[in-house]
Enzyme design. Structure first.
Site, PDB file in Angstrom:
ATOM      1  N   ASP A 302      49.986  31.854  84.163  1.00 53.45           N
ATOM      2  CA  ASP A 302      50.882  31.339  83.137  1.00 53.45           C
ATOM      3  C   ASP A 302      51.367  29.973  83.568  1.00 53.45           C
ATOM      4  OD1 ASP A 302      51.168  32.986  80.952  1.00 53.45           O
ATOM      5  OD2 ASP A 302      52.265  34.482  82.132  1.00 53.45           O
ATOM      6  N   GLU A 343      66.873  21.669  79.601  1.00 54.77           N
ATOM      7  CA  GLU A 343      66.353  20.385  79.135  1.00 54.77           C
ATOM      8  C   GLU A 343      67.484  19.398  78.889  1.00 54.77           C
ATOM      9  OE1 GLU A 343      64.014  21.180  75.687  1.00 54.77           O
ATOM     10  OE2 GLU A 343      62.616  22.459  76.798  1.00 54.77           O
ATOM     11  N   THR A 373      67.240  22.083  60.966  1.00 51.01           N
ATOM     12  CA  THR A 373      67.265  20.629  61.188  1.00 51.01           C
ATOM     13  C   THR A 373      66.408  20.229  62.367  1.00 51.01           C
ATOM     14  OG1 THR A 373      69.157  20.790  62.658  1.00 51.01           O
ATOM     15  CG2 THR A 373      69.634  20.501  60.323  1.00 51.01           C
ATOM     16  N   ASP A 511      54.811  39.571  83.269  1.00 49.60           N
ATOM     17  CA  ASP A 511      56.020  40.391  83.365  1.00 49.60           C
ATOM     18  C   ASP A 511      56.439  41.013  82.042  1.00 49.60           C
ATOM     19  OD1 ASP A 511      56.769  38.070  82.171  1.00 49.60           O
ATOM     20  OD2 ASP A 511      58.296  37.525  83.638  1.00 49.60           O
TER      21      ASP A 511
END
Lengths: 675, 569
Positions: A302, A343, A373, A511
């Site tokens: 992954d 982020e 939006t 997982d």
């Protein structure tokens, strides 16, 4: 779990005791090679007693020593196995401490609760666990969230979060809830729990021989029969040549020829291989899985968490014309102050690094991100700031100021996307002022690791939900061989099936519940301990540290196990050459003195030659115990390079070493006067 | 060895290399059932045979069915020959009026020819009628060779097929082998042999007066046709007792050269076919090179010791110690050593010199060759499947050292395959060592011996090795035409044939079912110098070590005794 050194005195003493216990024929018969040695030991012991009774001192001295060393051969092999088991047992002891009888709060269907001992819980029961209590059995959290101390199993003291729904819902019996309260549905009956299986696994109690081990055992048993034929027929052949060969010598020849070295160490190698996994906090559900790990051709990884550090980070600001980088940084940081996602925080951090301190003035109105939006931002007085994807910001600018996106911003967006980043356009009062570059950060060192994996002949494939463009850039940066972009769980499953149809073996780590089908399909499925119960059932290995990159180490451990087996088998068979040169001329020293020309080691007397070979044969087992337990040194290289090295060391070495070893022993026993 | 010997040797290996590829490609086509240049001529015949026999050529047989059909076919052939031999005095084509053959000799001979051994406890010209030779024996020269080739072909199929149930059709393999491979080759070959002066007639024996004035009966017969298949099919049973040392059976140096080459030709081509069928030509050539190295080594050793001879000769005043005893002066030391090595590398057993008279180490080479179970090009078919069992062992033992569970050409080698391989190995060792132990203890066995002690033991050992290995050559001086020898040797031949074949067919069946894993950087390399070295290592370690004690007592002891100047009566 603590790493114990090979020669830990606490382990040696019980191992010696076990070595004697294992002399029981009922144990030995499971290992045909050593069983033959044991019978040989018994026979020579009888002939020793016989020599004593008939007062043949010289013969008795010889047959006595031979029989002693033959018994040592069996004991040394037993010792090797006991040592390997002992290391597992010590770990099992630690685990058993976690398997204490506890009291559970059982929740009945009508909502009432009652206290029951944990041993009475059955599959499907629902219990309530509050802070400070031990979770009574394996289960799934169906309500609530709590931090749980799983150090009893993982050895990791930092608590982990367990919550209902999602991929972190599985809890393990024997772990302790530290905060809050959870409702757990029990998923196993007593005696079948994760902890029980784990204890059985490390103890070696349920250890079944793996397919390759069985095949190797057949080979060793076959060779034993062949050499038995060669030795037994030597008696009539010798009688034809008017030579009497004593039983002690015939048994010595037999024991020296049959592959005792590998026969004695085989099960220790297997147990030690499992043990190496346990020491890395990986639990294999079967030995078969460890062997399969050595055979892996394709690794599915992954992207998030394995190849990259989980989250995207801001790495650069691109200003529009008329703005500086710092101005963009400040506006972007203000827009992100209330954004608590990793982020958002990375944008603030980057701005701070550039020396920009952003502060939210009081009375600012926060505009949260909505799916509609697809933007977020703040309104401070009449200043409104937004950040978001190009399309959304474009719309906002159009509606608020009828403006357009300047070409340099468009260009920056293109550049960022091409490099695999995510562009976020920053706008202030209906005007685009710059672009934030968010990028996946590839884990440091991962590129080197993939290179090592490639050297082993394994293909790495990155799985990601990202679009093609982003995936291409990250794949190139990380150095994986291929990638699957915009992957859905069923795509993963299909990919694995396709590879398997080509005859390849696939490993993956996962997982989530949606990983379960792919985990079950893969040949080696490594499940994170934080994973769901469904995932844990589907995989065949569990990583207690929940580190998906560990799959790479597992492959190496699997390979090392197989290499150790092969190398010691080669060594064991190669040893026979020297032993023939020691024993054959000795047998016929009296009747066919011409055969003395074969005594190229220049061994002193026929008796010392035979004795030296037998002693060498016994001692080599004990000398190789550390190698069997630690495994042959493994470097990720192409198969032909590994082969070259091992053939040289264990094949050629196996031919040469006994010549030297037997000669040295011969010199010593003659100096000491044993014969 | 002289420089002339080296040139001839190089020429021999070169020629063998040249014929390997074209014959291999041709055979691959034949057994795939694809068109060859002979198809227009032979395909109608092939179809007709299928119709007569009621064979469905499209049926794909599982290994069990393939084996049962093979066993039944061989059993019927064996019974047929037994009947002919027992009844030859009542049957036609018996101009020399040969008498009745004893039951144990008939049993031994029938078994011998059925198993491609061609051990002969009798001399052909004084025992067998023309009918017995041509119908009773020669037909086996074809069928037993074809049966061996079929097993190898089925095994190659098992290795190259992917997740398949069957390994081919026994009758199709058998018939195609006769029709497209053995018969055409033999016709051309026999014509060539006749051109060299070999006889081919049905005349009565000729009585002549020799130059010295002595009376001599010269045997006649259809020799060329029998010699062709005797060599090509690695049968080795001579028309005459002297076998390829007889001028009628081996008239010229060229016939000698071509005969040796023909022994190796099909075995060598099969190795190429393996590489082609598994789409790994490099692997095929690696196996070929392994065989060639072992072959060249054997020849050099044998020739060296034959040239070296017995040091006692020089003490007796001989000009050269070279050992010419038991050799045809026409062929000399080198061509005798070369022939002896070739005939035992392959399970042929034809001889142009007497192996019994070789120096101990010169005779050691043929003995060891057979003990390695004749895998150096080997008997037609049997050489390849014998070699494949060594390859499986190599892959299994050494394959682990690369850190993967063992696989051969992409197929996992697991307990089942190892079980079959070890089973055949045990039976092989048991048959040689067990019978040799019996023979060296039983007075009935010892009665046949003409030499005492070590050399006598070598004879016993050689006899059972030759029988078990289905070779058929012998150390002379063993009178084997007694019930004890005929019966024990017959059983040794039986074990050495079918207890090797059936396990390998089982391996074929097991491998056919498996997935093929594509090879790469991480897989065990089955070509290149390292693989060749490993394969040779396993052949010598596993093959030779089994017999080391026995060899030490026989030829090795003899050798050192000879060097020390001991004499035996």
């Amino acid at each position: 779990m603590n790493q114990s050194s090979i020669w830990n005195p606490a382990l040696i003493q019980p191992a010696i005791r076990d070595a004697f216990k294992k002399l029981s024929p009922r144990v030995q018969i499971k290992n045909p090679v050593m069983f033959v040695v044991e019978i040989g030991s018994a026979l020579t012991s009888i002939s020793f007693v016989n020599d004593l009774i008939h007062g043949q001192g010289r013969e008795a001295l010889f047959s006595g020593q031979i029989s002693l060393w033959l018994w040592f051969t069996v004991l040394f092999a037993n010792f090797a196995e006991a040592m390997a088991e002992g290391r597992g047992k010590a770990q099992a002891e630690n685990l058993k401490k976690a398997r204490l009888e506890t009291e559970a709060v059982l929740k009945n269907k009508d909502g009432s609760t009652k206290k029951v001992p944990s041993s009475q819980l059955r599959k499907g029961d629902v219990v309530v666990v509050i802070a400070g209590n031990i979770i009574p059995a394996d289960g799934t959290v169906i309500d609530g969230v709590a931090s749980v101390d799983e150090s009893a199993i993982t050895g990791e003291s930092a608590p982990v979060i367990r919550e209902s729904g999602g991929d972190r819902s599985a809890v393990t019996g024997g772990t302790m809830v530290l905060s809050d309260q959870i409702v757990v549905q029990i998923t196993t009956n007593p005696g079948e729990s994760f902890l029980d299986r784990m204890i059985a696994m490390v103890e070696g109690a349920v250890r079944q021989k793996t397919p390759n081990e069985i095949a190797l055992n057949i080979l060793l048993a076959g060779l034993t029969i062949v050499f038995l034929l060669a030795t037994v027929t030597l008696k009539p052949f010798a009688m034809y040549a008017n030579t009497q060969v004593s039983l002690a010598i015939l048994v010595s020849l037999l024991v020296c020829l049959i592959p005792t070295t590998i026969g004695g160490l085989l099960s220790a190698i297997g147990i030690a291989g499992m043990d190496r996994l346990v020491q890395r906090n990986v639990l294999a559900m079967s030995g078969r899985a460890v062997e399969a790990a050595g055979d892996i051709d394709v690794l599915l990884l992954d992207k998030t968490g394995t190849i990259t550090i989980g989250n995207r980070m801001a790495t650069r600001f691109y200003p529009a014309q008329g703005f500086t980088e710092k101005e963009v940084a400040e506006v972007a940081a203000i827009a992100s102050l209330s954004d608590l996602t990793p982020e958002g925080r990375s944008i603030v951090t980057l701005a701070e690094k550039m020396g920009v301190k952003a502060q939210l003035s009081p009375g600012a109105e926060i505009v949260p991100f909505t799916a509609e939006t697809r933007m977020s931002g703040v309104n401070v007085g009449d200043v409104s700031i937004r950040k978001g994807a190009l399309d959304s910001v474009k719309n906002w600018i159009k509606t608020t100021s009828k403006g357009t996106i300047p070409p340099e911003v468009d260009e920056a967006v293109q550049i960022i996307a091409k490099q695999g980043g995510t562009p976020l356009v920053v706008a202030k009062n209906g005007k685009a002022i710059g672009v934030i570059q968010l990028k996946d950060i590839v884990k440091p060192g991962i590129r080197d690791r993939f290179e090592r994996i490639r050297a082993m002949g394994i293909t790495t494939i990155m799985i990601t939900g990202d679009n093609q463009l982003t995936a291409t850039a990250i794949a190139a940066e990380a150095g994986v061989d291929d990638f699957l972009a915009e992957a859905k769980p069923e795509d993963k499953l299909r990919l694995i099936k396709n590879y398997q149809a080509e005859g390849r073996m696939v490993a993956m780590s996962g997982d989530g519940t949606n990983d379960a089908p792919a985990l079950a399909q893969s040949d080696v499925g490594l499940v994170m301990n934080t994973g769901t119960q469904a995932a844990r059932e589907a995989g065949n290995m569990i990583d207690l540290d929940s580190d998906p990159t560990k799959i790479i180490e597992i492959v190496e451990i699997g390979k090392q196990l197989l290499i150790t087996r092969g190398s010691l088998t080669t060594f064991s068979i190669a040893n026979d050459v020297a032993k023939y040169f020691a024993i054959i001329p000795a047998i016929f020293a009296a009747t066919l003195p011409a055969l003395g020309a074969l005594n190229i080691m220049g061994l002193k007397s026929p008796q010392s030659a035979v004795l030296s070979a037998v002693i060498f044969n016994a001692l080599i087992i004990i000398v190789l115990v550390p190698l069997a337990l630690k495994g042959v040194e493994y470097r990720p290289q192409s198969a032909s390079k590994i082969l070259q090295r091992n053939v040289l060391v264990y094949g050629l070495g196996g031919v040469i070493v006994p010549f030297i070893g037997i000669k040295i022993i011969d010199v010593i026993i003659n100096a000491v006067g044993l014969v | 060895m002289t420089s002339q010997d080296y040139i001839q040797f190089a020429l021999f290996v070169g020629m063998l290399w040249l014929i390997t590829k074209p014959l291999g490609i041709y055979m691959a086509k034949v057994f795939d059932g694809t068109k060859t240049f002979l198809s227009p001529l032979l395909a109608p015949v092939e179809k007709l045979i299928y119709r007569i026999l009621g064979v469905n050529p499209n049926e794909d047989q599982a290994w069990t069915r393939y084996s049962i059909h093979l066993l039944v076919f061989s059993a019927i052939g064996c019974a047929f020959t037994y009947a002919i031999l027992r009844l030859q005095h009542h049957l036609p084509l018996n101009p020399a009026g040969m008498g009745v053959i004893s039951p144990h000799l008939a049993f031994n001979t029938a078994m011998s020819f059925t198993t491609n051994t061609n051990w002969q406890s009798y001399s052909g010209e004084s025992t067998m009628s023309y009918l017995s030779q041509m119908v009773g024996l020669t037909f086996h020269n074809f069928t037993s060779a074809a049966v061996g080739i079929s097993v190898a072909v089925a095994l190659i199929r098992g290795i190259s097929r992917k997740e398949a149930k069957g390994i081919g059709n026994f009758w199709v393999d058998l018939i195609r082998c006769h029709l497209y491979v053995l018969l055409p080759l033999c016709i051309v070959y026999a014509v060539f042999l006749i051109s060299q002066g070999m006889i081919q007639n049905f005349s009565s024996y000729v009585d002549v007066t020799t130059l010295e004035g002595a009376k001599q009966t010269i045997a006649q017969g259809p020799v060329a046709s029998q010699v062709a298949i005797k060599m090509l099919g690695t049968n080795g049973g001579g028309f005459f007792n002297a076998n390829a040392a007889h001028p009628y059976e081996n008239p010229t140096p060229l016939s000698n050269f071509i005969q040796m080459l023909s022994i190796f030709s099909i075995g060598s081509a099969l190795v190429y076919m393996l590489g082609r069928k598994v789409k790994n030509l490099k692997h095929g050539w690696a196996v070929w090179v392994t065989m060639t190295i072992l072959f060249v080594g054997g020849v050099l050793i044998a020739a060296h010791y034959e040239y070296q001879g017995n040091p006692a000769y020089t003490q007796l005043g001989c000009s050269t110690p070279a050992n010419m005893e038991g050799k045809e002066t026409r062929f000399g030391i080198f061509n005798s050593s070369l022939f002896a090595t070739v005939t035992t590398d392959a399970s042929c057993g034809a001889v142009n010199s007497m192996h019994d008279s070789f120096t101990p180490m010169g005779g050691f080479v043929p003995l060891l060759n057979i003990m390695l179970s004749e895998i150096i090009f080997g008997g037609v078919g049997s050489g390849l499947y014998g070699m494949l069992s060594y390859i499986l062992l190599t892959v299994f033992i050494a394959g682990l050292m690369v850190g993967r569970t063992p696989e051969y050409l992409g197929k996992k080698i697991e307990g089942r395959e190892i079980k079959y391989v070890m089973f055949s190995m045990i039976i092989f060792a048991l048959s040689i060592l067990g019978f040799a132990a019996w023979g060296s203890m039983d007075p009935a066995g010892l009665a046949g011996l003409s030499n005492p002690v070590n050399h006598g033991f070598s004879k016993i050992l050689y006899a059972y090795t030759s029988a078990t290995g289905n070779n058929g050559s012998a150390f002379a001086g063993l009178n084997a035409n007694t019930p004890f020898w005929n019966l024990t040797l017959a059983f040794a031949m039986y074990f050495g044939r079918f207890f090797m074949m059936i396990p390998m067919l089982a391996v074929a069946g097991s491998l056919a079912k498996k997935r093929i894993h594509p090879g790469g950087e991480g897989t065990f390399p089955v070509d290149g110098a390292l693989f060749i070295a490993l394969l040779m290592g396993v052949i010598i370690m596993v093959g030779a070590l089994t017999f080391f004690p026995a060899l030490a007592l026989g030829p090795i002891a003899e050798h050192f005794e000879m060097l020390q100047g001991h004499f035996f009566k």
